[in-house]
Design an enzyme around this catalytic site. Sequence first.
Site, PDB file in Angstrom:
ATOM      1  N   TYR A   1      35.362  39.321  54.002  1.00  0.00           N
ATOM      2  CA  TYR A   1      35.271  40.440  53.049  1.00  0.00           C
ATOM      3  C   TYR A   1      34.277  40.102  51.940  1.00  0.00           C
ATOM      4  CZ  TYR A   1      36.527  43.041  48.829  1.00  0.00           C
ATOM      5  OH  TYR A   1      36.476  43.780  47.668  1.00  0.00           O
TER       6      TYR A   1
ATOM      7  N   LYS B   1      30.418  41.697  50.976  1.00  0.00           N
ATOM      8  CA  LYS B   1      30.094  42.229  49.655  1.00  0.00           C
ATOM      9  C   LYS B   1      28.876  41.523  49.055  1.00  0.00           C
ATOM     10  CE  LYS B   1      33.017  45.517  48.598  1.00  0.00           C
ATOM     11  NZ  LYS B   1      32.519  46.861  48.234  1.00  0.00           N
TER      12      LYS B   1
END
Length: 342
Positions: A159, A163
């Site tokens: 994750y 990003k």
Amino acid sequence: MSAALPPRTALVTGSSGFIGFHLCRRLLDEGWRVVGLDNLSDYYEVSLKERRQAMLAQNAGFSVVNDSVETSGLMMRLFEEHRPDVVVHLAAQAGVRYSIENPRSYLESNIVGTFEILEAARAFPPAHMLLASTSSAYGANTEMPYREVMKADHQMSFYAATKKATEAMAHSYAHLFGLPVTMFRFFTVYGPWGRPDMALFKFTKAILEGRPIDVYNFGDMKRDFTYVTDLVEAIRLLIDAVPVRPADGVVAEGDSLSPVAPWRVVNIGNSEPVQLTDYIAAIEAATGRVAERNLMPMQAGDVPATWADTTLLQSLTGYHPKTRVPEGVKAFVDWYRDYYQV
């Protein structure tokens, strides 16, 4: 008598999500025209997203498309039709733990979705694009508080890696095409209408139902908890703090502005790390119940602490988030009891 200026148009992706909902409400209250995009994913209970969306739809200035940001050509059509002045990209597959189970959803939503937005902005440039990143981008850094100018090369979850990749992607488009971009790194956002997969929601639900709560790293964790309306206020002020590429390539000390692009990354946090056990104590006080704790080891991909330096945010906007944890937690618990009729 001069004619009134038309309202500014904001395109907000993830408009039915926790942060998107609060931001859309803020902009609509201010008279903006808001175009929302949300795919109402089933990552958590869809009824909560539908309720948020229905509340936004009561304002005539709001319109919404229920589709995914990564759908090929969709963003291009929305940019061409609405010509947004400002784009706030909040749509993403969220959650550190779920990224271990289903990494492909992060690749599609976070990487491909951001690419679709950047390509649309290249064709129909807005005055400012603001894209959500995460405090997880700081990864294995142990020096705190986190400052935007620190190296952030060792992300601990897929994750966080996606990003951080979107930050680099947006920088390249800002450099090549002169697109003004501000990246936010959010720090543990909480408050009414929050996400059921996050600790405050899970803890409140379990405590009120008389079930034990799972406390990771045996409670030895700190988070820079940021109340959602403080976060939205910071976003709103940053909308008007449009980055400008420095003509001489010289950047002021402490500013994350790129020397070669109108691109900047900004922390939005409370700049006050709180021990997880103190957070739980605030929930206990707000619910009037004592939590039964199930102490567990640290989960894969997680970090023991986060702490934002918000000096840059303050220098750009004059604003500093100020809601204390007991106050913010009580507001959430009051909302939860009302919403679920507990």
